[in-house]
Design an enzyme around this catalytic site. Structure first.
Site, mmCIF file in Angstrom:
data_model
loop_
_atom_site.group_PDB
_atom_site.id
_atom_site.type_symbol
_atom_site.label_atom_id
_atom_site.label_comp_id
_atom_site.label_asym_id
_atom_site.label_seq_id
_atom_site.Cartn_x
_atom_site.Cartn_y
_atom_site.Cartn_z
ATOM 1 C CG HIS A 1 -2.027 0.679 1.277
ATOM 2 N ND1 HIS A 1 -2.337 1.769 2.258
ATOM 3 C CD2 HIS A 1 -2.943 1.213 0.273
ATOM 4 C CE1 HIS A 1 -3.354 2.612 1.825
ATOM 5 N NE2 HIS A 1 -3.671 1.842 0.583
ATOM 6 C CE LYS B 1 -1.234 4.612 -1.450
ATOM 7 N NZ LYS B 1 -1.686 4.558 -0.224
ATOM 8 C CG ASP C 1 17.865 12.806 -10.567
ATOM 9 O OD1 ASP C 1 18.001 12.038 -11.209
ATOM 10 O OD2 ASP C 1 17.978 14.021 -11.089
ATOM 11 C CG HIS D 1 -7.591 8.252 0.091
ATOM 12 N ND1 HIS D 1 -5.948 8.079 -0.242
ATOM 13 C CD2 HIS D 1 -7.944 6.931 0.352
ATOM 14 C CE1 HIS D 1 -5.928 6.895 -0.462
ATOM 15 N NE2 HIS D 1 -6.941 6.151 -0.358
ATOM 16 C CE LYS E 1 -4.101 6.691 2.797
ATOM 17 N NZ LYS E 1 -5.467 6.338 2.779
ATOM 18 C CG ASP F 1 -0.197 16.359 23.254
ATOM 19 O OD1 ASP F 1 -1.522 16.388 23.518
ATOM 20 O OD2 ASP F 1 0.676 15.707 24.191
#
Length: 400
Positions: free
Chosen positions: A146, A148, A153, A318, A320, A325
């Site tokens: 999952h 990405k 370079d 979507h 995440k 704090d």
């Protein structure tokens, strides 16, 4: 009657096989699993929450690549947006730039063989992660990569929630506006994304690769202290638990899927009992069956304990993200659900920079502004059908 009996028996045997396959597969996986452990680094970050702006920057950096482009995506849709991505990769490969592309076998199922062959004809190395395998075929089907990650370079890195497809630009009418969080970084941390990419590459293919020093150029320390945390269906729960246990004032959880295991749920309740403000932000829409219903199993007790739950309603949410704090945050690829906790390959970035967090919170507040606050009244008025789906979701929650 006999036929019905045979059908029922066959279904029962299949269900038994699925349970055994899954349990033994996970047990075997945990015996063999290893993961990279990265130190704390310093890098400069830029946060993208709009796919159009992310793609504009990502594609521009790819076009400027001089030595290599390494990309790993869970999902490449094979649509017109993907074609733009492919056109850049082919052009750079034609210029002599090394291009490697990793995609998840099931996540990128819409990617056509013709498109892959066309990429390979330009010298691009394309490989699939996590192909289903025996003997635990059902477990392996559910174990997805999952992550990405893109590295250009060895100097510029990208990691976060965006994949490659038109929906991430808000061009899919089914989802509308798409909100997601993705990091661009320059600095010491890029080497860790490179190392993680190569670990996945070596796991997916036996093709030899050169050990060019250009993959790991000298990198200057950036401003923000951070640490990358890759997980392979293990250790993510412990990471989340430690973050929740540290919280003294506030916790913000942004996730498309809210399906915690018992320990994480208990830790959230413990945080509420010690006076921590807990805010949960997730989408009103669902892109997978039952995931929305599964979340409602946890909401009544959380709301009664003082948590605030918001549902993003102008499109699909979507992101995440976890903020603790208002001083540190976690941004990456992992959802707050059992699939990310116990099945998927994920990578998250823990950022220990209050200034970066301070700049991130207004983005979250903007999302809350475009959300509806969930109430106990709304939950009590859900239909019998809705509540029935909740119970079904409870049964299959390990796969959601």
């Amino acid at each position: 009657m006999t036929i019905a009996l045979y059908i029922g028996l066959a279904i029962l045997l299949i269900l038994i096989w699925i349970v055994i396959d899954f349990q033994l597969g996970r047990k075997m996986h945990l015996k063999k699993v290893t993961r990279l452990e990265f130190p704390k680094r310093r890098s400069d970050f830029h946060l993208y929450s709009d796919g159009n702006k992310l793609y504009e920057d990502l594609f521009a950096e790819m076009k400027d690549a001089k030595h290599h482009i390494h990309s790993l995506f869970y999902l490449v849709n094979g649509d017109h947006v993907s074609e733009e991505f492919f056109t850049i990769l082919k052009s750079k490969a034609d210029e002599g730039v090394e291009v490697r592309l990793l995609v998840d076998y099931l996540g990128s199922h819409k990617l056509k063989r013709k498109q892959v062959n066309e990429l390979r004809s330009h010298g691009i190395e394309v490989e699939y992660c996590r192909k289903p395998s025996f003997p635990f075929i059902f477990f392996s089907i559910n174990q997805r990569n999952h992550r990405k990650i893109t590295v250009v370079d060895g100097k510029i890195g990208y990691v976060g929630g965006f994949n490659i497809g038109k929906e991430y630009l808000g061009q899919d009418p089914e989802f509308g506006v798409w909100r997601d969080y993705h990091l661009k970084l320059k600095g010491e941390g890029v080497q860790d994304l490179q190392t993680q990419f190569f670990e996945n590459w070596d796991d997916c293919t036996s093709k030899p690769r050169s050990e060019s020093s250009a993959y790991y150029p000298p990198l200057e320390a950036g401003k923000s202290l951070h640490q990358f945390v890759p997980t392979n269906g293990e250790a993510l729960k412990e990471t989340f638990l430690k973050l929740l246990q540290k919280a003294q004032r506030s916790v913000i959880i942004c996730t498309p899927y809210f399906i915690p295991d018992e320990r994480l749920y208990n830790e959230l309740m413990a945080a509420l009992r010690r006076g921590v403000k807990v805010t949960i932000l997730l989408p009103d829409k669902a892109d997978h069956a039952l995931v929305r219903d599964a979340a409602f199993l946890y909401f009544p007790s959380l709301l009664e304990a003082g948590a605030e739950v918001y549902r993003f309603y102008i499109g699909f949410y979507h992101a995440k993200v976890m903020v603790i704090d208002e001083e540190m945050c976690d941004i990456g690829t992992a959802n707050f659900d059992k699939r990310s906790l116990f099945l998927n390959n994920e990578i998250n970035c823990l950022i220990y920079d209050p200034e970066f967090v301070k700049a991130t919170i207004p983005e979250i507040q903007k999302d809350i502004h475009n959300s509806e606050k969930l109430t106990l009244e709304y939950i009590s008025e859900r239909s019998i059908l809705d509540k029935g789906r909740e119970q079904l979701a409870k049964l299959v929650s390990p796969l959601l």
